[in-house]
Design an enzyme around this catalytic site. Structure first.
Site, PDB file in Angstrom:
ATOM      1  N   GLN A   1      -8.602 -17.619  24.518  1.00 17.52           N
ATOM      2  CA  GLN A   1      -8.078 -17.207  25.836  1.00 17.52           C
ATOM      3  C   GLN A   1      -7.259 -18.323  26.497  1.00 17.52           C
ATOM      4  O   GLN A   1      -6.081 -18.159  26.827  1.00 17.52           O
ATOM      5  CB  GLN A   1      -9.227 -16.821  26.775  1.00 17.52           C
TER       6      GLN A   1
ATOM      7  N   GLY B   1     -27.594  -7.603  30.348  1.00 17.67           N
ATOM      8  CA  GLY B   1     -28.792  -8.428  30.546  1.00 17.67           C
ATOM      9  C   GLY B   1     -29.043  -8.665  32.033  1.00 17.67           C
ATOM     10  O   GLY B   1     -29.192  -7.701  32.794  1.00 17.67           O
TER      11      GLY B   1
ATOM     12  N   SER C   1     -17.433 -28.040  30.920  1.00 18.39           N
ATOM     13  CA  SER C   1     -17.829 -26.724  31.431  1.00 18.39           C
ATOM     14  C   SER C   1     -18.890 -26.811  32.527  1.00 18.39           C
ATOM     15  O   SER C   1     -19.769 -27.679  32.500  1.00 18.39           O
ATOM     16  CB  SER C   1     -18.401 -25.915  30.255  1.00 18.39           C
TER      17      SER C   1
ATOM     18  N   TYR D   1     -25.236 -24.791  23.812  1.00 17.28           N
ATOM     19  CA  TYR D   1     -23.813 -24.919  24.185  1.00 17.28           C
ATOM     20  C   TYR D   1     -23.659 -25.937  25.330  1.00 17.28           C
ATOM     21  O   TYR D   1     -22.821 -26.847  25.257  1.00 17.28           O
ATOM     22  CB  TYR D   1     -23.260 -23.547  24.617  1.00 17.28           C
TER      23      TYR D   1
ATOM     24  N   GLY E   1     -12.520 -12.816  25.604  1.00 13.58           N
ATOM     25  CA  GLY E   1     -13.249 -12.192  24.495  1.00 13.58           C
ATOM     26  C   GLY E   1     -14.170 -11.093  25.022  1.00 13.58           C
ATOM     27  O   GLY E   1     -14.754 -11.227  26.104  1.00 13.58           O
TER      28      GLY E   1
ATOM     29  N   ARG F   1      -7.370 -22.150  12.592  1.00 13.11           N
ATOM     30  CA  ARG F   1      -8.191 -22.371  11.387  1.00 13.11           C
ATOM     31  C   ARG F   1      -7.835 -21.306  10.380  1.00 13.11           C
ATOM     32  O   ARG F   1      -7.459 -20.187  10.758  1.00 13.11           O
ATOM     33  CB  ARG F   1      -9.683 -22.217  11.624  1.00 13.11           C
TER      34      ARG F   1
ATOM     35  N   LYS G   1     -16.676  -7.472  28.867  1.00 10.79           N
ATOM     36  CA  LYS G   1     -17.572  -6.434  28.341  1.00 10.79           C
ATOM     37  C   LYS G   1     -17.609  -5.272  29.344  1.00 10.79           C
ATOM     38  O   LYS G   1     -17.550  -4.104  28.966  1.00 10.79           O
ATOM     39  CB  LYS G   1     -18.976  -7.032  28.142  1.00 10.79           C
TER      40      LYS G   1
ATOM     41  N   LEU H   1      -9.204 -27.603  23.381  1.00  9.93           N
ATOM     42  CA  LEU H   1      -9.839 -26.374  23.883  1.00  9.93           C
ATOM     43  C   LEU H   1     -10.699 -25.697  22.826  1.00  9.93           C
ATOM     44  O   LEU H   1     -11.471 -24.795  23.144  1.00  9.93           O
ATOM     45  CB  LEU H   1      -8.767 -25.392  24.374  1.00  9.93           C
ATOM     46  N   ALA H   2     -10.577 -26.097  21.582  1.00  9.91           N
ATOM     47  CA  ALA H   2     -11.338 -25.437  20.517  1.00  9.91           C
ATOM     48  C   ALA H   2     -12.825 -25.731  20.677  1.00  9.91           C
ATOM     49  O   ALA H   2     -13.230 -26.856  20.967  1.00  9.91           O
ATOM     50  CB  ALA H   2     -10.866 -25.920  19.149  1.00  9.91           C
TER      51      ALA H   2
ATOM     52  N   THR I   1     -17.539 -10.314  31.889  1.00 10.73           N
ATOM     53  CA  THR I   1     -16.474  -9.639  32.659  1.00 10.73           C
ATOM     54  C   THR I   1     -15.725  -8.647  31.767  1.00 10.73           C
ATOM     55  O   THR I   1     -15.539  -7.490  32.122  1.00 10.73           O
ATOM     56  CB  THR I   1     -15.440 -10.652  33.198  1.00 10.73           C
TER      57      THR I   1
ATOM     58  N   GLU J   1     -21.287 -25.002  32.599  1.00 13.63           N
ATOM     59  CA  GLU J   1     -22.596 -24.804  31.944  1.00 13.63           C
ATOM     60  C   GLU J   1     -23.370 -26.119  31.852  1.00 13.63           C
ATOM     61  O   GLU J   1     -24.578 -26.121  31.651  1.00 13.63           O
ATOM     62  CB  GLU J   1     -22.397 -24.230  30.537  1.00 13.63           C
TER      63      GLU J   1
END
Ligand code: NAP
Ligand code: F7E
Length: 338
Positions: free
Chosen positions: A21, A218, A132, A156, A192, A42, A199, A87-88, A197, A134
């Site tokens: 993204q 969830g 992130s 992660y 993705g 890749r 989904k 970014l990978a 969002t 996270e």
């Protein structure tokens, strides 16, 4: 003469994860600013260039896997970029419990491989690391800023803390221009489909078209500070144009719950979400990040950056894009049948 040539040469950037993204939006942005763009991909048995289809002829693709130091060295030698945007990553939080070691290899050690490559090939490269929100996980203060302690809640998040501090460490140890942007969740029609969002917006489109009956989710009480990816890649670039290499939090300063997201998305398509949404306990995470809220004050003051697309506008944009795509796919199926 030589000076003139140097001046007119367009700046160049290498983006790892250009098929993702953020990589695709950043490539759009840098191309619009006249950059020569190199994107790493890749090897795959089938091409996954969906997000860069519209620009792939305007940039150069190089094969790199973050697991493979040689491929990084070769790419840096071949492309000699002025800027590198790393970014990978394995970026989906639930997968990080399924594949914690691989996540560490890509998302944590991959950063060291990139930094070692820069140290070896060209120390003047400006390096951006995708840190992130996270990393804040079980938050220690509300809102979170650049000085908030980290308390990651997933493999992660832990891997990202490593990536963050190795970037800071290489800056301090080797005087590299290496910065980390601590980005809060950012979304777009190119997100993705496994992230919440997209989904939801994909399900709204499919339910509207009669192709799906229910949506299983969830934790609907989780809250995130959601922004728009197009706004956030601009901030990445701004960080690399500064005099000093500094880290910044990039966020909107507003948070919403998953339930807010559902309400806006379903209402935009004229649907009553209560008829379709179910909780699936299998989608509850082993350790949840309940509430993230960023303080983008430093970026506002230092970079003069501010987000331009609101949460509501972005979700509606995503629903519209998914509806358009699903309708086109259905038309195509009908055409092939006839
Ligand atoms: P994404 O859509 O999942 O894209 C990830 C990219 O990394 C893809 O191009 C993927 O390639 C590539 N990749 C994965 N493993 C690799 C490996 N071993 N070697 C080379 N490439 C590899 O992620 P995103 O949302 O654009 O996020 C970009 C970065 O920002 C990630 O580092 C993510 O962790 C971080 N981040 C994202 C957010 C957010 O809300 N989006 C917030 C904070 C930080 P394939 O296409 O081949 O799989
Ligand atoms: O989950 C809850 C879930 O997967 C958001 C990545 O880009 O942003 C992203 O990580 C919230 C969580 O994103 C479902 O439990 C409920 O609380 O969209 P997500 P994330 O985990 O916040 C950060 C900043 C990154 O760095 C990551 O790379 O939504 N939720 N039900 C659900 N989430 C998903 N995916 N699917 C559900 O069904």
């Amino acid at each position: 003469m030589a000076l003139k040539k140097q001046k007119s040469k367009s700046p160049s950037a290498l983006i790892t994860g250009v098929t993702g993204q953020d990589g695709s939006y950043l490539a759009d942005f840098l191309l619009s600013r006249g950059y020569k763009v190199f994107g790493t991909v890749r090897r795959n048995s089938t091409e996954n260039f969906e997000r860069i289809e519209h620009i792939k002829n305007r940039m150069e693709l190089v094969e790199v896997d973050l697991l493979d130091q040689m491929s990084i060295l070769t790419a840096l030698k071949k492309t000699r970029p002025r800027e590198v945007y790393n970014l990978a990553a394995q970026s989906f939080v639930p997968t990080s419990w399924e594949q914690p070691i691989l996540t560490g290899q890509f998302t944590a050690l991959g950063v060291t491989r990139m930094l070692e490559g820069i140290r070896e090939i060209d120390r003047s490269i400006r390096f951006y690391q995708a840190s992130s929100s996270e990393m804040f996980g079980k938050v220690q203060t509300v809102p979170q800023n650049e000085t908030t302690p980290f308390y990651p809640r997933s493999p992660y998040g832990v891997a990202k803390v490593y990536g963050h501090f190795i970037t800071v460490n290489y800056r301090e140890s080797y005087n590299l221009f290496a910065v980390a942007g601590i980005l809060f969740n950012h979304e777009s029609p190119r997100r993705g489909k496994e992230f919440v969002t997209r989904k939801v917006t994909d399900a709204v489109a499919r339910i509207k078209m009669g192709l799906q009956k229910e949506l299983r989710l969830g934790n609907m009480d989780a809250k995130r500070d959601w922004g728009y990816a197009g706004d956030y890649v601009r901030a990445m670039w701004m960080m690399l144009q500064q005099k000093k290499p500094l880290d910044y939090v990039i966020a909107t300063g507003v948070s919403h719950s998953v339930k807010d997201l559902i309400r806006i998305a379903f209402a935009h398509a004229g649907l009553d979400w209560k008829k379709y949404v179910r909780i699936d306990p299998r989608l509850i995470r082993p350790a949840e990040v309940e509430h993230l809220l960023g303080d983008p004050g430093k970026a506002r003051r230092g970079l003069k950056w501010k987000p331009e697309v609101s949460f509501e506008k972005m979700i509606k944009m995503m629903v519209d894009a998914d509806l358009k795509r699903v309708q086109a796919e259905e038309r195509n199926k009908e055409f092939l049948k006839s």
